[in-house]
Motif scaffolding. Structure first.
Motif, PDB file in Angstrom:
ATOM      1  N   ILE A 180       0.835  -1.205   0.000  1.00 53.46           N
ATOM      2  CA  ILE A 180       0.000   0.000   0.000  1.00 53.46           C
ATOM      3  C   ILE A 180       0.869   1.255   0.000  1.00 53.46           C
ATOM      4  N   LYS A 181       1.960   1.251   0.753  1.00 59.96           N
ATOM      5  CA  LYS A 181       2.853   2.411   0.763  1.00 59.96           C
ATOM      6  C   LYS A 181       3.530   2.610  -0.593  1.00 59.96           C
ATOM      7  N   ALA A 182       3.809   1.509  -1.295  1.00 58.27           N
ATOM      8  CA  ALA A 182       4.378   1.622  -2.636  1.00 58.27           C
ATOM      9  C   ALA A 182       3.389   2.271  -3.597  1.00 58.27           C
ATOM     10  N   ILE A 183       2.116   1.929  -3.473  1.00 59.62           N
ATOM     11  CA  ILE A 183       1.084   2.566  -4.291  1.00 59.62           C
ATOM     12  C   ILE A 183       0.985   4.051  -3.963  1.00 59.62           C
ATOM     13  N   MET A 184       1.101   4.385  -2.710  1.00 57.74           N
ATOM     14  CA  MET A 184       1.072   5.794  -2.309  1.00 57.74           C
ATOM     15  C   MET A 184       2.206   6.569  -2.967  1.00 57.74           C
ATOM     16  N   GLN A 185       3.381   5.980  -2.993  1.00 58.95           N
ATOM     17  CA  GLN A 185       4.528   6.628  -3.637  1.00 58.95           C
ATOM     18  C   GLN A 185       4.278   6.818  -5.125  1.00 58.95           C
ATOM     19  N   LYS A 186       3.660   5.831  -5.754  1.00 58.96           N
ATOM     20  CA  LYS A 186       3.392   5.883  -7.196  1.00 58.96           C
ATOM     21  C   LYS A 186       2.463   7.030  -7.552  1.00 58.96           C
ATOM     22  N   PHE A 187       1.482   7.290  -6.715  1.00 56.10           N
ATOM     23  CA  PHE A 187       0.481   8.307  -7.007  1.00 56.10           C
ATOM     24  C   PHE A 187       0.652   9.564  -6.158  1.00 56.10           C
ATOM     25  N   ARG A 188       1.826   9.777  -5.607  1.00 55.72           N
ATOM     26  CA  ARG A 188       2.019  10.889  -4.676  1.00 55.72           C
ATOM     27  C   ARG A 188       1.766  12.237  -5.341  1.00 55.72           C
ATOM     28  N   ASN A 189       2.257  12.457  -6.541  1.00 60.54           N
ATOM     29  CA  ASN A 189       2.148  13.766  -7.197  1.00 60.54           C
ATOM     30  C   ASN A 189       1.000  13.817  -8.198  1.00 60.54           C
ATOM     31  N   LYS A 190       0.057  12.931  -8.086  1.00 58.07           N
ATOM     32  CA  LYS A 190      -1.094  12.914  -8.983  1.00 58.07           C
ATOM     33  C   LYS A 190      -2.369  13.217  -8.191  1.00 58.07           C
ATOM     34  N   ASP A 191      -3.434  13.518  -8.929  1.00 57.18           N
ATOM     35  CA  ASP A 191      -4.712  13.848  -8.293  1.00 57.18           C
ATOM     36  C   ASP A 191      -5.395  12.575  -7.820  1.00 57.18           C
ATOM     37  N   THR A 192      -4.842  12.034  -6.735  1.00 57.74           N
ATOM     38  CA  THR A 192      -5.313  10.751  -6.217  1.00 57.74           C
ATOM     39  C   THR A 192      -5.506  10.849  -4.710  1.00 57.74           C
ATOM     40  N   GLN A 193      -6.559  10.259  -4.225  1.00 57.77           N
ATOM     41  CA  GLN A 193      -6.761  10.154  -2.780  1.00 57.77           C
ATOM     42  C   GLN A 193      -7.055   8.697  -2.430  1.00 57.77           C
ATOM     43  N   ILE A 194      -6.588   8.316  -1.247  1.00 62.59           N
ATOM     44  CA  ILE A 194      -6.606   6.908  -0.845  1.00 62.59           C
ATOM     45  C   ILE A 194      -7.291   6.769   0.506  1.00 62.59           C
ATOM     46  N   ALA A 195      -8.056   5.683   0.652  1.00 63.73           N
ATOM     47  CA  ALA A 195      -8.663   5.321   1.935  1.00 63.73           C
ATOM     48  C   ALA A 195      -8.386   3.841   2.179  1.00 63.73           C
ATOM     49  N   LEU A 196      -8.448   3.438   3.445  1.00 65.19           N
ATOM     50  CA  LEU A 196      -8.116   2.044   3.775  1.00 65.19           C
ATOM     51  C   LEU A 196      -8.995   1.541   4.913  1.00 65.19           C
ATOM     52  N   ALA A 197      -9.451   0.305   4.753  1.00 59.46           N
ATOM     53  CA  ALA A 197     -10.226  -0.365   5.800  1.00 59.46           C
ATOM     54  C   ALA A 197      -9.644  -1.754   6.032  1.00 59.46           C
ATOM     55  N   GLN A 198      -9.850  -2.268   7.243  1.00 58.39           N
ATOM     56  CA  GLN A 198      -9.370  -3.602   7.608  1.00 58.39           C
ATOM     57  C   GLN A 198     -10.560  -4.419   8.116  1.00 58.39           C
ATOM     58  N   PHE A 199     -10.539  -5.710   7.811  1.00 55.26           N
ATOM     59  CA  PHE A 199     -11.625  -6.557   8.315  1.00 55.26           C
ATOM     60  C   PHE A 199     -11.040  -7.796   9.005  1.00 55.26           C
ATOM     61  N   SER A 200     -11.800  -8.284   9.940  1.00 59.05           N
ATOM     62  CA  SER A 200     -11.522  -9.562  10.607  1.00 59.05           C
ATOM     63  C   SER A 200     -12.903 -10.148  10.938  1.00 59.05           C
ATOM     64  N   ASN A 201     -13.244 -10.244  12.213  1.00 61.36           N
ATOM     65  CA  ASN A 201     -14.625 -10.621  12.521  1.00 61.36           C
ATOM     66  C   ASN A 201     -15.563  -9.431  12.377  1.00 61.36           C
ATOM     67  N   HIS A 202     -14.991  -8.237  12.249  1.00 57.40           N
ATOM     68  CA  HIS A 202     -15.752  -7.020  11.974  1.00 57.40           C
ATOM     69  C   HIS A 202     -14.851  -6.071  11.159  1.00 57.40           C
ATOM     70  N   PRO A 203     -15.435  -5.205  10.341  1.00 59.28           N
ATOM     71  CA  PRO A 203     -14.632  -4.247   9.580  1.00 59.28           C
ATOM     72  C   PRO A 203     -14.433  -2.956  10.369  1.00 59.28           C
ATOM     73  N   GLN A 204     -13.358  -2.265  10.048  1.00 60.28           N
ATOM     74  CA  GLN A 204     -13.116  -0.958  10.661  1.00 60.28           C
ATOM     75  C   GLN A 204     -12.328  -0.069   9.692  1.00 60.28           C
ATOM     76  N   THR A 205     -12.596   1.206   9.734  1.00 62.50           N
ATOM     77  CA  THR A 205     -11.898   2.178   8.881  1.00 62.50           C
ATOM     78  C   THR A 205     -10.581   2.569   9.529  1.00 62.50           C
ATOM     79  N   GLU A 206      -9.498   2.463   8.775  1.00 62.55           N
ATOM     80  CA  GLU A 206      -8.179   2.873   9.287  1.00 62.55           C
ATOM     81  C   GLU A 206      -7.917   4.348   8.973  1.00 62.55           C
ATOM     82  N   PHE A 207      -8.232   4.798   7.758  1.00 60.50           N
ATOM     83  CA  PHE A 207      -8.191   6.231   7.447  1.00 60.50           C
ATOM     84  C   PHE A 207      -9.074   6.491   6.215  1.00 60.50           C
TER      85      PHE A 207
END
Length: 242
Positions: A180-207
């Motif tokens: 995920i950090k590599a993807i962030m580097q790839k799109f750092r200077n472009k008009d891109t925004q990123i969000a991330l969620a994690q799931f296990s027995n329940h989902p949660q938003t990380e950012f």
């Protein structure tokens, strides 16, 4: 016997006009440059106080070995050729494949074209062309079209969903974060925004997108994620993100 009547016979021959040119055989002038650059591909004479001509070299390479092409001003008086300083945008190729002189608004003009101008828009490559219109003094220049094409502004939203269940090893979870950090580097200077969620027995938003845009250190958002290490409810996580 009938008298002989003198007659005149006229023969007419149809002549077809042809194009021709003259070669100086007494004091010829010779101009030479790199033959691999196709120097002399186009030649046009320029009328003025001094006798000189334009010579194109469409396969000439620049210092970075880009095949930009070039145009030379060659003077009859001293048999020298000097390269005309022509600014090239990135992706321009083969300047001088088209070269001509003419009159515009009562003034003599020089037309030099770049038939291949390639530019990339994300994963697509487009090919166009442009022409420079110059005065015979080479002091003024007009570009047609006046503005070269640009990539349209495209906003990209990327949402990641990672598996943080107990069945995923700590090493694999770390590798997901590195990806995920590599993807962030790839799109750092472009008009891109990123969000991330994690799931296990329940989902949660990380950012969220908003938090990503506001963060000064975006990689820290990923480094700070802790694995939930519980059950695996993949459909729940997918519905949560969608």
């Amino acid at each position: 016997m009938a008298p002989l009547v003198p007659a005149l016979l006229f023969l007419t021959v149809g002549l077809q006009a042809v194009c021709s040119f003259n070669l100086e055989t007494i004091n010829p002038k010779s101009f030479a440059q790199d033959p691999e650059s196709q120097f002399g591909y186009r030649v046009t004479q320029v009328n003025g106080k001094q006798k000189w001509m334009l010579v194109s070299s469409p396969l000439m390479k620049d210092s970075n070995q880009n095949q930009t092409g070039a145009i030379y001003q060659c003077k009859y008086g001293d048999s020298t050729c000097s390269k005309i300083n022509t600014p090239f945008p990135a992706g321009a190729k083969n300047m001088g494949l088209s070269l001509a002189t003419g009159v515009s608004n009562g003034e003599p003009k020089i037309l030099a074209c770049v038939p291949r101008f390639s530019y990339e828009c994300y994963t697509n490559t487009y090919i166009s062309g442009y022409c420079d219109v110059m005065s015979t003094s080479l002091s003024s220049r007009e570009r047609i079209p006046a503005k070269l094409p640009e990539c349209p502004r495209v906003l990209i939203d990327i949402a990641f969903l990672i598996d943080g269940s107990g069945s995923v090893s700590g090493g694999d979870f770390t590798r997901m974060k590195q990806f995920i950090k590599a993807i962030m580097q790839k799109f750092r200077n472009k008009d891109t925004q990123i969000a991330l969620a994690q799931f296990s027995n329940h989902p949660q938003t990380e950012f969220t997108f908003t938090r990503y845009n506001q963060a000064s250190n975006k990689e820290y958002l990923v480094d700070n994620i802790q694995q939930i290490r519980s059950g695996t409810r993949t459909p729940t996580g997918m519905k949560y993100v969608v």
